[in-house]
Design an enzyme around this catalytic site. Structure first.
Site, PDB file in Angstrom:
ATOM      1  N   THR A 153       0.820  -1.213   0.000  1.00 49.66           N
ATOM      2  CA  THR A 153       0.000   0.000   0.000  1.00 49.66           C
ATOM      3  C   THR A 153       0.855   1.266   0.000  1.00 49.66           C
ATOM      4  OG1 THR A 153      -1.717  -1.170   1.248  1.00 49.66           O
ATOM      5  CG2 THR A 153      -1.806   1.247   1.254  1.00 49.66           C
ATOM      6  N   CYS A 423      -5.354  -9.285   3.444  1.00 50.45           N
ATOM      7  CA  CYS A 423      -4.641  -9.038   2.179  1.00 50.45           C
ATOM      8  C   CYS A 423      -3.257  -8.458   2.407  1.00 50.45           C
ATOM      9  CB  CYS A 423      -5.459  -8.106   1.277  1.00 50.45           C
ATOM     10  SG  CYS A 423      -6.750  -8.948   0.339  1.00 50.45           S
ATOM     11  N   PHE A 424      -2.873  -8.252   3.662  1.00 55.89           N
ATOM     12  CA  PHE A 424      -1.510  -7.881   4.044  1.00 55.89           C
ATOM     13  C   PHE A 424      -1.056  -6.564   3.416  1.00 55.89           C
ATOM     14  CE2 PHE A 424      -1.649 -12.505   2.752  1.00 55.89           C
ATOM     15  CZ  PHE A 424      -2.243 -12.920   3.931  1.00 55.89           C
ATOM     16  N   CYS A 425      -1.974  -5.619   3.317  1.00 56.23           N
ATOM     17  CA  CYS A 425      -1.667  -4.303   2.735  1.00 56.23           C
ATOM     18  C   CYS A 425      -1.144  -4.443   1.308  1.00 56.23           C
ATOM     19  CB  CYS A 425      -0.660  -3.540   3.596  1.00 56.23           C
ATOM     20  SG  CYS A 425      -1.245  -3.162   5.255  1.00 56.23           S
ATOM     21  N   ASN A 426      -1.708  -5.378   0.553  1.00 54.58           N
ATOM     22  CA  ASN A 426      -1.293  -5.593  -0.825  1.00 54.58           C
ATOM     23  C   ASN A 426      -2.513  -6.003  -1.638  1.00 54.58           C
ATOM     24  OD1 ASN A 426      -0.119  -6.421  -3.273  1.00 54.58           O
ATOM     25  ND2 ASN A 426       1.734  -7.150  -2.255  1.00 54.58           N
TER      26      ASN A 426
END
Length: 888
Positions: A153, A423-426
């Protein structure tokens, strides 16, 4: 699979067999002594814990902190912007650390500069704001920002800075970058005089662990590989944050222009410190706007005159850097090299664990041949050059449907396994691997899902997945514990065996079997056998203490019954099924201390926040953080008893002398403090040193008891009511969501039957009272059909009216036996299967109207009249019933 027998496809892959079948030499450990000894010596705090979120942050070794603290105790470090002796020591030490960082990445101050930031995100922001962007104009299209869609992100967020400068932003898919045609450098043309462009990509995807070619750096810079068809000079930003924690990076070979990183990914400590490594030839092009303390060689306060410092680092490090944290890095490098021998050893070790786990997970099959997991990867884990020690996946049922990641996470926590979900900042990688369209992302947002929450399934579509990742101190035992967890929960039920989560006798560990047998019951369900009926008469249970109390017995002056005799539980149970009046209250519980044992009553007064004194107190740690049974299962063994007449709460626990706490604060001696409950900040007061010492002795660590201040008002976040103009907000105690929680005995019975049918020979291992106590409800009714309560819109209990707010979303606390503190995943897993992977049980209630000018009461045996959601007419309440539970 009776008796827990495994079928082919459910066995754990033997590590030796995996090593023998490997086509390449694999390395496990560091050849400097036993990895088990290293774990015991440096990471003793991990005993009983499987930590698999090293991509989130790795963990620091004990010797690193010991060495750092010794350094601080023996030296005086002053502000490096001063000129005294202590400041000179700080300055020189910081400069030495800069050199150590560059040496770690195989470069030198002649080629790169270290700019300290608060983390990789701040480093990315610095580049976005200082890059020499050229806006489009008559002479050309201007600069271009390109980034790989498989980016964090913080990289994607750079586009907001460029958009403000009218700079074109182009997202590039990994497959397009892979297939981009390589060109001759001569054909690319002379970049001199042409606008500068920036291409950003991760060395390692923080979603899937894919490692993208470092060769792209030189190819893009030279023009041989173009992210976009734009003439100009291409610069490359290599996001190395996820990569450098487990792999070496040689900047003498792969000379990216900008390299952001965060040190906690490498060392675990310090946090909040990162750096931007800038190639010196590129640093000269950066444009500084704002200037802070220490960055100016000279400036005027009354005129627009400012001269920056010559050093690149000093020019961009606004204010005083976090110099003590910088000094801590030195001890991080020392520890890492001493324990492992260096990053290449770490790369080989972590990859071996990841490849083994990948192979084992991929081989797991249900009896029908369906895979147990779906792994999201761009590689076959063939080598550490193409894959980092990260595995992202979703668990599937035997029909191929995804089991929500939130449920997997909760189940993992029952085994003390720490994973990452979402989503793990992705978002870009998440969409690509999970097949989520742009429209779906927007639809999920409208449905209430935001990044980082636990909304895992919307209309059957997953919103994320589960990620495990290994660090340099990870062991084969960690990997196999995780694999056994998947096998046990999907392929080989445990048949009611408690989970071995911690060493017996340790603080916070479940009690030994002998202790569990003597544990005090949290609740007793009226009309069903007591949990202690089969116990030895010498078991040590307080048999002289009643479990269910009548408020009349505790405070006679407050009660003068004027209504008719209430319906008894025995009579209520004989009402024919299907009759609207067949619902009665069978049990009432309040939980004076949040997460501690229940206090069962037969009749109890109501307050503005729910049952009087329900969740009015909570136990907090030394930092003031509220504890729950998720962190401290033995909280359920703390039994509070409210004595309204004496205005005290008596607290008991096995092996402890009872202790008394006043129900109300002494305004002259109260010590006000603040804490948080479900992100709400609440005003509380400390109940004193005496009870703190009592709790600390029981748990073996410093705890305090605090109570919500009587003059503090905490409201629910949502307003309730059908009439928009007359919607009300519920006043809350220290509860999580709502004033009351109701469960239906018929729902419990169905769950009990489901659990029994999955047991060998149908043996009942979960008595009714055991299950009821796990769900920690206030009101228990004997409804006629399972889960019918979820169709109710309102209910009336005597003259009291309650609005049904919706189902209660359950966490792993329902797996804790409230009589022993031991955990077992069967209840959570079975409920997840029964409720189609949505672990919901019971409904929340709120007062629709309550006149507290005179006492109001809830009573066991009272009739419950539900109003279904589809009905529009309310049931009339006979006058004789109105007086039963609202006594003036």
């Amino acid at each position: 699979m009776a008796g827990g027998a495994a079928h082919p496809g459910a066995e754990l892959l033997a590590f030796e067999r995996f090593l023998d079948s490997s086509l390449q030499p694999l390395v496990y450990g560091y050849g400097r002594g036993s990895l088990r000894e290293l774990r015991a010596r440096e990471f003793g705090r991990l005993a009983g814990t499987v930590y698999l979120d090293h991509a989130g942050t790795t963990l620091f070794p004990q010797s690193q902190i010991t060495s750092f603290m010794k350094d601080l105790m023996e030296n005086v470090y002053g502000n490096p912007h001063s000129q005294n002796i202590s400041s000179k020591l700080t300055h020189d030490t910081v400069e030495q650390v800069r050199f150590r960082i560059l040496a770690h990445f195989r470069t030198s101050p002649e080629d790169y500069t270290v700019i300290f930031t608060s983390g990789s995100t701040a480093a990315l922001k610095l580049v976005a704001e200082a890059f020499p962007w050229v806006s489009p104009g008559p002479e050309g299209s201007g600069s271009c920002l390109c980034y790989l869609t498989d980016s964090h992100t913080s990289v994607v967020g750079m586009r907001k800075v460029t958009a403000a400068r009218d700079v074109t932003c182009i997202p590039v898919r990994p497959e397009d970058m892979w297939s981009a045609e390589r060109q001759d450098a001569a054909a690319a043309g002379d970049p001199a005089g042409q606008p500068p462009h920036l291409f950003c990509y991760p060395a390692q995807s923080n979603f899937s662990g894919t490692r993208y070619p470092l060769a792209w750096i030189g190819e893009v810079q030279s023009g041989r590989r173009r992210p976009a068809s734009r003439p100009g000079q291409w610069f490359v930003l290599l996001d190395a944050a996820a990569f450098v924690g487990t792999s070496p990076l040689d900047l003498s070979v792969h000379q990216a222009d900008f390299v952001p990183l965060s040190f906690y990914k490498i060392f675990g400590f310090p946090t909040g410190l990162g750096a931007l490594l800038v190639k010196n030839r590129s640093a000269a092009k950066l444009r500084k706007t704002y200037f802070g303390g220490g960055t100016a060689a000279a400036y005027l306060a009354g005129d627009d005159f400012y001269v920056p410092r010559e050093s690149v680092a000093e020019r961009f490090e606004d204010g005083t850097i976090s110099f003590l944290d910088v000094i801590a890095l030195k001890h991080g490098f020392d520890a890492l090299e001493r324990l492992t021998g260096g990053m290449e050893s770490i790369r080989q070790h972590t990859f071996t664990l990841a490849q083994y786990t990948y192979a084992a997970l991929s081989s797991l099959r249900y009896p029908n041949g369906a895979p147990v997991v779906q792994i999201y990867s761009d590689s076959e884990f063939s080598s550490p050059e193409v894959q980092g020690p990260v595995i992202s996946f979703n668990v599937l049922d035997d029909h191929g449907n995804i089991v929500g990641y939130s449920q997997v996470d909760k189940m993992a926590s029952l085994h003390n396994i720490h994973v990452r979900t979402g989503c793990f900042c992705n978002t870009g990688a998440c969409q690509r691997h999970l097949g989520i369209s742009d429209e779906m992302v927007k639809k999920h947002l409208q449905a209430g899902h935001v990044c980082g929450d636990d909304v895992d399934l919307i209309d059957g579509q997953t919103t994320g997945c589960v990620r495990i990742s290994f660090g340099y101190m990870s062991t084969l035992e960690d990997a196999q514990a995780f694999l056994r967890f998947i096998i046990a929960t999907r392929l080989r039920p445990s048949h009611g065996q408690p989970l071995p989560l911690a060493t017996p006798g340790e603080a916070g560990a479940p009690p030994r079997e002998s202790e569990a047998q003597n544990a005090v019951p949290a609740t007793r369900v009226r009309g069903s056998p007591s949990p202690q009926e089969d116990a030895s008469p010498h078991s040590g249970v307080w048999n002289n203490s009643p479990t269910a109390f009548n408020a009349e017995d505790l405070c006679p002056p407050l009660l003068e019954a004027t209504g008719p005799q209430q319906t008894t539980l025995e009579n209520a149970a004989d009402v024919p099924d299907g009759d609207l009046r067949s619902h009665v209250v069978t049990n009432l519980y309040l939980y004076p201390i949040k997460s501690c044992a229940a206090f069962e009553v037969t009749r109890w007064p109501l307050g503005s926040q729910g049952l009087l004194y329900d969740r009015s107190w909570m136990v907090v740690n030394h930092n003031g953080i509220c504890l729950s049974q998720k962190q401290e299962p033995r909280l359920c063994l703390i039994q509070p008893f409210i004595d309204l007449q004496r205005r005290i709460m008596v607290i008991k626990a096995q092996g402890m002398e009872p202790i008394e706490v006043p129900l109300e604060e002494n305004s002259e001696q109260v010590r006000i403090c603040q804490s948080k409950v479900c992100a709400d900040r609440v005003n509380t007061y400390d109940c004193g040193e005496k009870i703190s010492n009592w709790l600390s002795k029981f748990f073996g660590r410093p705890y305090h008891l605090i109570k919500q201040s009587s003059d503090f008002q905490r409201n629910a976040k949502k307003k309730y009511g059908k009439d928009q103009s007359a919607r009300t907000t519920a006043a809350l105690s220290l509860v999580n969501e709502a004033q009351y929680l109701l469960i239906n005995r018929s729902s419990i019975l169905e769950l009990q039957q489901q659990l029994s049918t999955s047991r060998e020979n149908g043996k009942e291992l979960f008595p009714m009272n055991n299950l009821i106590s796990r769900f920690r409800a206030n009101i228990i009714t004997n409804g006629t059909r399972a889960f019918e309560e979820e169709k109710w819109d309102e209910i009336s209990v005597g003259s009291l009216r309650f609005q049904v707010l919706g189902p209660c979303h359950r966490c792993q606390m329902i797996c804790i036996d409230q009589q022993t503190g031991q955990r077992n995943q069967d209840v959570f897993q079975k409920l997840s299967e029964r409720r189609e992977r949505k672990v919901e049980f019971g409904v929340y209630l709120m007062h629709t109207s309550l006149d507290l000018s005179s006492p109001c009461y809830l009573s066991v045996g009272s009739q419950v009249l539900p109003l279904l959601k589809e009905n529009i007419e309310h049931h009339d309440i006979p006058a004789t019933e109105k007086s039963q539970d609202a006594i003036s």
